[in-house]
Design a protein around this motif. Structure first.
Motif, PDB file in Angstrom:
ATOM      1  N   HIS A   1       0.758  -0.687   0.262  1.00  0.00           N
ATOM      2  CA  HIS A   1      -0.296  -0.148   0.295  1.00  0.00           C
ATOM      3  C   HIS A   1       0.514   0.970  -0.045  1.00  0.00           C
ATOM      4  O   HIS A   1       2.257   1.425   0.385  1.00  0.00           O
ATOM      5  CB  HIS A   1      -0.455   0.362   1.318  1.00  0.00           C
ATOM      6  CG  HIS A   1       0.108   0.019   1.940  1.00  0.00           C
ATOM      7  ND1 HIS A   1       0.153  -1.213   2.891  1.00  0.00           N
ATOM      8  CD2 HIS A   1       0.308   0.765   3.643  1.00  0.00           C
ATOM      9  CE1 HIS A   1       0.972  -0.520   4.267  1.00  0.00           C
ATOM     10  NE2 HIS A   1       0.768   0.517   4.157  1.00  0.00           N
ATOM     11  N   ASP A   2       0.480   2.251  -0.663  1.00  0.00           N
ATOM     12  CA  ASP A   2       0.544   4.028  -0.513  1.00  0.00           C
ATOM     13  C   ASP A   2       0.240   4.190   1.305  1.00  0.00           C
ATOM     14  O   ASP A   2      -1.266   4.260   1.070  1.00  0.00           O
ATOM     15  CB  ASP A   2       0.224   4.611  -1.213  1.00  0.00           C
ATOM     16  CG  ASP A   2       1.021   5.952  -1.574  1.00  0.00           C
ATOM     17  OD1 ASP A   2       2.022   6.656  -1.445  1.00  0.00           O
ATOM     18  OD2 ASP A   2      -0.180   6.092  -0.819  1.00  0.00           O
ATOM     19  N   PRO A   3       0.778   4.751   1.768  1.00  0.00           N
ATOM     20  CA  PRO A   3       0.195   6.030   3.363  1.00  0.00           C
ATOM     21  C   PRO A   3      -0.475   6.393   3.160  1.00  0.00           C
ATOM     22  O   PRO A   3      -1.682   6.986   3.473  1.00  0.00           O
ATOM     23  CB  PRO A   3       1.585   5.573   4.045  1.00  0.00           C
ATOM     24  CG  PRO A   3       2.717   5.038   3.721  1.00  0.00           C
ATOM     25  CD  PRO A   3       2.256   4.651   1.794  1.00  0.00           C
TER      26      PRO A   3
ATOM     27  N   LEU B   1       3.268  -4.507   4.098  1.00  0.00           N
ATOM     28  CA  LEU B   1       4.552  -3.807   4.011  1.00  0.00           C
ATOM     29  C   LEU B   1       3.942  -2.244   3.193  1.00  0.00           C
ATOM     30  O   LEU B   1       3.345  -2.850   2.124  1.00  0.00           O
ATOM     31  CB  LEU B   1       5.715  -4.544   3.763  1.00  0.00           C
ATOM     32  CG  LEU B   1       6.585  -5.484   4.460  1.00  0.00           C
ATOM     33  CD1 LEU B   1       7.494  -6.116   3.499  1.00  0.00           C
ATOM     34  CD2 LEU B   1       6.575  -4.370   5.533  1.00  0.00           C
ATOM     35  N   SER B   2       4.578  -1.396   3.150  1.00  0.00           N
ATOM     36  CA  SER B   2       3.775  -0.297   2.116  1.00  0.00           C
ATOM     37  C   SER B   2       5.156  -0.121   1.406  1.00  0.00           C
ATOM     38  O   SER B   2       5.735  -0.979   1.142  1.00  0.00           O
ATOM     39  CB  SER B   2       4.071   0.653   2.916  1.00  0.00           C
ATOM     40  OG  SER B   2       5.970   1.236   3.566  1.00  0.00           O
ATOM     41  N   ASN B   3       4.550   0.675   0.483  1.00  0.00           N
ATOM     42  CA  ASN B   3       5.756   0.943  -0.844  1.00  0.00           C
ATOM     43  C   ASN B   3       7.244   1.211   0.330  1.00  0.00           C
ATOM     44  O   ASN B   3       8.444   1.042  -0.856  1.00  0.00           O
ATOM     45  CB  ASN B   3       5.179   1.897  -1.709  1.00  0.00           C
ATOM     46  CG  ASN B   3       4.055   1.066  -2.949  1.00  0.00           C
ATOM     47  OD1 ASN B   3       3.383  -0.008  -2.881  1.00  0.00           O
ATOM     48  ND2 ASN B   3       3.207   2.374  -3.647  1.00  0.00           N
ATOM     49  N   GLY B   4       6.848   2.063   0.343  1.00  0.00           N
ATOM     50  CA  GLY B   4       7.845   2.979   1.298  1.00  0.00           C
ATOM     51  C   GLY B   4       8.924   1.528   1.561  1.00  0.00           C
ATOM     52  O   GLY B   4      10.466   1.933   1.997  1.00  0.00           O
TER      53      GLY B   4
ATOM     54  N   SER C   1       1.527   0.656 -11.431  1.00  0.00           N
ATOM     55  CA  SER C   1       2.621   1.713 -11.797  1.00  0.00           C
ATOM     56  C   SER C   1       3.108   2.531 -10.625  1.00  0.00           C
ATOM     57  O   SER C   1       4.701   2.990 -10.377  1.00  0.00           O
ATOM     58  CB  SER C   1       2.214   3.474 -12.680  1.00  0.00           C
ATOM     59  OG  SER C   1       0.376   3.865 -11.903  1.00  0.00           O
ATOM     60  N   LEU C   2       2.701   2.919  -9.254  1.00  0.00           N
ATOM     61  CA  LEU C   2       3.493   3.928  -8.476  1.00  0.00           C
ATOM     62  C   LEU C   2       4.223   2.492  -7.505  1.00  0.00           C
ATOM     63  O   LEU C   2       5.089   3.160  -7.022  1.00  0.00           O
ATOM     64  CB  LEU C   2       1.997   4.388  -7.193  1.00  0.00           C
ATOM     65  CG  LEU C   2       2.895   4.438  -6.021  1.00  0.00           C
ATOM     66  CD1 LEU C   2       3.955   5.810  -5.994  1.00  0.00           C
ATOM     67  CD2 LEU C   2       1.448   5.319  -4.833  1.00  0.00           C
ATOM     68  N   ALA C   3       3.909   1.435  -7.010  1.00  0.00           N
ATOM     69  CA  ALA C   3       4.990   0.463  -6.004  1.00  0.00           C
ATOM     70  C   ALA C   3       5.714   0.138  -7.319  1.00  0.00           C
ATOM     71  O   ALA C   3       7.325   0.090  -7.045  1.00  0.00           O
ATOM     72  CB  ALA C   3       4.042  -0.532  -6.335  1.00  0.00           C
ATOM     73  N   LYS C   4       5.356  -0.048  -8.811  1.00  0.00           N
ATOM     74  CA  LYS C   4       6.955  -0.130  -9.546  1.00  0.00           C
ATOM     75  C   LYS C   4       7.947   1.224  -9.443  1.00  0.00           C
ATOM     76  O   LYS C   4       8.571   0.383  -9.306  1.00  0.00           O
ATOM     77  CB  LYS C   4       6.193  -0.245 -10.685  1.00  0.00           C
ATOM     78  CG  LYS C   4       7.553  -1.230 -11.995  1.00  0.00           C
ATOM     79  CD  LYS C   4       6.652  -1.074 -13.672  1.00  0.00           C
ATOM     80  CE  LYS C   4       7.799  -2.293 -13.974  1.00  0.00           C
ATOM     81  NZ  LYS C   4       8.982  -1.110 -14.790  1.00  0.00           N
ATOM     82  N   ARG C   5       6.975   2.270  -9.690  1.00  0.00           N
ATOM     83  CA  ARG C   5       8.617   3.602  -9.663  1.00  0.00           C
ATOM     84  C   ARG C   5       8.782   3.625  -8.373  1.00  0.00           C
ATOM     85  O   ARG C   5      10.219   3.941  -8.244  1.00  0.00           O
ATOM     86  CB  ARG C   5       7.469   4.826 -10.450  1.00  0.00           C
ATOM     87  CG  ARG C   5       7.010   4.727 -11.231  1.00  0.00           C
ATOM     88  CD  ARG C   5       6.472   6.357 -11.947  1.00  0.00           C
ATOM     89  NE  ARG C   5       5.607   6.603 -10.345  1.00  0.00           N
ATOM     90  CZ  ARG C   5       3.877   6.914 -10.257  1.00  0.00           C
ATOM     91  NH1 ARG C   5       4.062   6.019 -11.137  1.00  0.00           N
ATOM     92  NH2 ARG C   5       3.541   6.877 -10.102  1.00  0.00           N
ATOM     93  N   THR C   6       8.386   3.508  -6.715  1.00  0.00           N
ATOM     94  CA  THR C   6       8.515   3.301  -5.677  1.00  0.00           C
ATOM     95  C   THR C   6       9.849   2.235  -5.420  1.00  0.00           C
ATOM     96  O   THR C   6      11.532   2.811  -5.420  1.00  0.00           O
ATOM     97  CB  THR C   6       8.252   3.273  -4.542  1.00  0.00           C
ATOM     98  OG1 THR C   6       6.910   3.849  -4.940  1.00  0.00           O
ATOM     99  CG2 THR C   6       8.274   3.502  -3.528  1.00  0.00           C
ATOM    100  N   LEU C   7       9.510   1.480  -6.206  1.00  0.00           N
ATOM    101  CA  LEU C   7      11.290   0.328  -6.218  1.00  0.00           C
ATOM    102  C   LEU C   7      12.632   0.452  -6.967  1.00  0.00           C
ATOM    103  O   LEU C   7      13.259   0.633  -7.216  1.00  0.00           O
ATOM    104  CB  LEU C   7      10.572  -1.547  -6.215  1.00  0.00           C
ATOM    105  CG  LEU C   7       9.905  -1.772  -5.377  1.00  0.00           C
ATOM    106  CD1 LEU C   7       8.820  -3.492  -5.587  1.00  0.00           C
ATOM    107  CD2 LEU C   7      10.050  -1.451  -3.324  1.00  0.00           C
TER     108      LEU C   7
END
Length: 292
Positions: free
Chosen positions: A196-198, A221-224, A261-267
């Motif tokens: 998740h994104d917080p 676990l969050s993306n961060g 897309s957000l999870a992918k970009r964060t990693l």
């Protein structure tokens, strides 16, 4: 050489197969999807489900086990009756698993929770975890404790017994335990929860108590958090002269509190910061992701 086939990943259902590419045999991790989708995605992956030699259950929640009994009955018709490795407490806490235990061979999945207490830079947790190694399909499966609100919960390190190729598999954990951090190092393929994104979780439609659960140390676990762990793994592997991951698969991505897309970009950003060229893929709820 190993391959990871993520048949489904998300809050509606999870299932994955680790295949020994040389022999075509494999092991199943969780089965929270229907038999139709299970068979269809195995076919898409080019994997014969009758070659499954063992099944492993991370924990008892329905999105990880609700399809297991039906799929096992289907496999039995194909002449395939793999043992199921699951914690005794999970069976006691799940009607679905209790029914599986009545009809199929269930073996105790040993906890390595104590290994986390001994984790250190010299890899003592990894050594302790190896005492619980399970061998099937030409691979070694090493369970480690995760932090989730279940009777017991596990992630897995899977190693090719012939050439040492390795996959790390961690979903459904509110934090990365010390034992998990050690077990996930020195792998070629890393399947890592990025749930998740917080900010999306805080603003989303879930009741407050559910939001608290997801964000807790016994949640997801969050993306961060995933990005921080990924960076730490790359750094630790580099310092120890071990291999860095070549492919990272973002797992258990929430359809309500995250975006693929957000999870992918964060990693990807964490890898770029660490100067690591690994590819980042997503495990999807409704379609196959395969990595060889």
């Amino acid at each position: 050489m190993l391959a990871l086939h993520v048949l489904a990943s998300g809050s509606s259902g999870n299932a994955a197969v680790v295949e020994n590419v040389v022999t075509g045999a494999g092991v199943l991790i969780d089965c929270g999807i229907c038999k139709r989708d299970f068979l269809s995605r195995c076919d898409q992956a080019g994997f014969d489900p009758a070659r499954i030699e063992a099944a492993f259950v991370t924990h008892e929640h329905g999105d990880h086990v609700k399809g297991l009994g039906v799929v096992l009955r289907g496999l039995a018709k194909l002449g395939c009756q793999p043992p199921i490795y699951v914690a005794r407490g999970c069976v006691a806490n799940s009607d679905a698993l209790a029914k599986v235990a009545e009809a199929f061979e269930v073996r105790e999945l040993a906890t390595t929770a104590n290994a986390g207490a001994t984790a250190s830079a010299d890899g003592s947790a990894k050594a302790a975890a190896r005492a619980s190694v399970i061998e099937a399909a030409g691979v070694r499966v090493i369970p480690f404790a995760t932090s989730h609100d279940a009777a017991a919960s596990f992630g897995f390190r899977i190693e090719d017994a012939a050439d040492g190729d390795a996959i790390g598999y961690l979903t459904d954990s509110g934090v990365v335990t010390p034992a998990a951090h050690v077990a996930l190092a020195d792998v070629r393929i890393l399947a890592l929860e990025s749930n998740h994104d917080p900010k999306m979780l805080a603003a989303g439609p879930y009741p407050y108590v559910v939001k608290q659960r997801i964000a807790s140390d016994a949640g997801h676990l969050s993306n961060g958090q995933a990005a921080a762990e990924l960076a730490a793994l790359v750094s630790a592997s580099r310092a120890a002269g071990q291999r860095e991951p070549q492919t990272v698969v973002a797992m258990h991505i929430s359809q309500n509190n995250n975006e693929y897309s957000l999870a992918k970009r964060t990693l990807e950003a964490a890898l770029a910061e660490a100067n690591c060229a690994a590819d980042v893929l997503c495990g999807y709820q409704d379609r196959l992701t395969s990595v060889r």
